[in-house]
Motif scaffolding. Structure first.
Motif, short mmCIF file in Angstrom:
data_model
loop_
_atom_site.label_atom_id
_atom_site.label_comp_id
_atom_site.label_asym_id
_atom_site.label_seq_id
_atom_site.Cartn_x
_atom_site.Cartn_y
_atom_site.Cartn_z
N ALA A 19 0.85 -1.19 0.00
CA ALA A 19 0.00 0.00 0.00
C ALA A 19 0.89 1.24 0.00
O ALA A 19 1.88 1.31 0.72
N ARG A 20 0.52 2.21 -0.81
CA ARG A 20 1.26 3.47 -0.87
C ARG A 20 1.09 4.26 0.42
O ARG A 20 0.15 4.06 1.18
N ARG A 21 2.00 5.20 0.64
CA ARG A 21 1.89 6.09 1.80
C ARG A 21 0.58 6.85 1.78
O ARG A 21 -0.10 6.98 2.79
N LYS A 22 0.22 7.35 0.60
CA LYS A 22 -0.99 8.14 0.48
C LYS A 22 -2.22 7.33 0.87
O LYS A 22 -3.11 7.83 1.56
N GLU A 23 -2.28 6.08 0.44
CA GLU A 23 -3.41 5.22 0.79
C GLU A 23 -3.50 5.06 2.30
O GLU A 23 -4.58 5.20 2.90
N THR A 28 -6.08 6.85 7.42
CA THR A 28 -5.93 7.28 8.81
C THR A 28 -6.60 8.63 9.04
O THR A 28 -7.30 8.82 10.05
N LEU A 29 -6.42 9.57 8.11
CA LEU A 29 -7.06 10.88 8.23
C LEU A 29 -8.58 10.76 8.26
O LEU A 29 -9.24 11.37 9.11
N PHE A 30 -9.14 9.97 7.33
CA PHE A 30 -10.59 9.77 7.32
C PHE A 30 -11.08 9.14 8.62
O PHE A 30 -12.14 9.51 9.13
N ARG A 69 0.15 -3.84 4.86
CA ARG A 69 0.49 -3.62 3.44
C ARG A 69 1.44 -2.43 3.28
O ARG A 69 2.33 -2.44 2.43
N ARG A 70 1.27 -1.41 4.13
CA ARG A 70 2.17 -0.25 4.08
C ARG A 70 3.59 -0.66 4.46
O ARG A 70 4.57 -0.24 3.85
N ASN A 87 7.19 1.58 14.20
CA ASN A 87 6.31 1.42 13.03
C ASN A 87 5.86 2.76 12.47
O ASN A 87 5.63 2.89 11.29
N ILE A 88 5.74 3.79 13.30
CA ILE A 88 5.35 5.11 12.79
C ILE A 88 6.42 5.63 11.83
O ILE A 88 6.12 6.19 10.78
N VAL A 89 7.68 5.41 12.18
CA VAL A 89 8.78 5.82 11.31
C VAL A 89 8.72 5.03 10.00
O VAL A 89 8.80 5.60 8.91
N PHE A 90 8.54 3.72 10.10
CA PHE A 90 8.48 2.89 8.89
C PHE A 90 7.27 3.23 8.02
O PHE A 90 7.36 3.21 6.80
N LEU A 91 6.14 3.55 8.65
CA LEU A 91 4.93 3.89 7.89
C LEU A 91 5.09 5.21 7.14
O LEU A 91 4.43 5.45 6.15
N ALA A 92 5.97 6.08 7.64
CA ALA A 92 6.17 7.38 7.01
C ALA A 92 7.25 7.35 5.92
O ALA A 92 7.32 8.26 5.11
N LEU A 93 8.06 6.30 5.90
CA LEU A 93 9.12 6.21 4.89
C LEU A 93 8.54 5.94 3.51
O LEU A 93 7.48 5.34 3.37
N GLU A 94 9.30 6.37 2.50
CA GLU A 94 8.90 6.08 1.12
C GLU A 94 9.05 4.58 0.86
O GLU A 94 9.96 3.93 1.38
N GLY A 95 8.16 4.06 0.05
CA GLY A 95 8.21 2.64 -0.28
C GLY A 95 9.38 2.31 -1.17
O GLY A 95 9.98 3.18 -1.81
N GLN A 96 9.72 1.04 -1.21
CA GLN A 96 10.80 0.57 -2.05
C GLN A 96 10.39 0.64 -3.52
O GLN A 96 9.30 0.19 -3.88
N SER A 97 11.25 1.17 -4.35
CA SER A 97 10.97 1.25 -5.78
C SER A 97 11.05 -0.13 -6.40
O SER A 97 11.88 -0.94 -6.02
N GLY A 98 10.19 -0.36 -7.35
CA GLY A 98 10.21 -1.64 -8.06
C GLY A 98 9.57 -2.75 -7.24
O GLY A 98 8.99 -2.53 -6.19
N THR A 99 9.72 -3.94 -7.75
CA THR A 99 9.14 -5.12 -7.10
C THR A 99 10.00 -5.54 -5.92
O THR A 99 11.22 -5.52 -5.99
N ASN A 100 9.35 -5.91 -4.82
CA ASN A 100 10.06 -6.50 -3.70
C ASN A 100 9.40 -7.84 -3.37
O ASN A 100 8.52 -8.30 -4.10
N ARG A 101 9.77 -8.47 -2.27
CA ARG A 101 9.27 -9.81 -1.95
C ARG A 101 7.77 -9.83 -1.66
O ARG A 101 7.16 -10.89 -1.59
N PHE A 102 7.15 -8.65 -1.50
CA PHE A 102 5.72 -8.58 -1.19
C PHE A 102 4.87 -8.22 -2.40
O PHE A 102 3.65 -8.16 -2.30
N GLY A 103 5.50 -7.94 -3.52
CA GLY A 103 4.73 -7.64 -4.72
C GLY A 103 5.29 -6.49 -5.51
O GLY A 103 6.37 -5.99 -5.24
#
Length: 110
Positions: A19-23, A28-30, A69-70, A87-103
């Motif tokens: 899941a993207r950061r924005k998602e 969470t905001l909603f 998923r995030r 986990n708050i730090v990890f949830l705020a980080l940018e996702g890994q570019s390209g495919t990783n082991r999760f998809g």
């Protein structure tokens, strides 16, 4: 804007993929806005906490699922969700570019 909230609810208990950061943060905001509005409604009608409790119970599993998923997007296991500060730090980080082991990268798919 509703696509971010309803999209997570449609994937009610999907713990696989990414899941993207924005998602994650829009969901969470909603949740915060809806909980705030429910609190106001409960105060006005004197309903106690029943509406807030039911809402929290209804979005518990989707909230955990989108969090997992995030974390998958940052190439980390969903178990990191159990550590509150880390986990708050990890949830705020940018996702890994390209495919990783999760998809595949959700930014490339969108």
């Amino acid at each position: 804007m509703n696509q971010w909230y309803l999209g997570v609810l449609k994937k009610y208990a999907v713990f696989t993929g990414r899941a993207r950061r924005k998602e994650y943060w829009m969901f969470t905001l909603f949740n915060i806005l809806i909980a705030f509005l429910l609190g106001i409604v409960e105060t006005v009608i004197g309903a106690g906490d029943i509406l807030s409790n039911l809402y929290s119970l209804a979005v518990l599993i989707p909230g955990i699922a989108v969090g997992v998923r995030r974390l998958h997007d940052t190439d980390r296991s969903g178990w990191w969700l159990l550590l509150p500060i880390v986990n708050i730090v990890f949830l705020a980080l940018e996702g890994q570019s390209g495919t990783n082991r999760f998809g595949s990268d959700p930014k490339e798919v969108a």
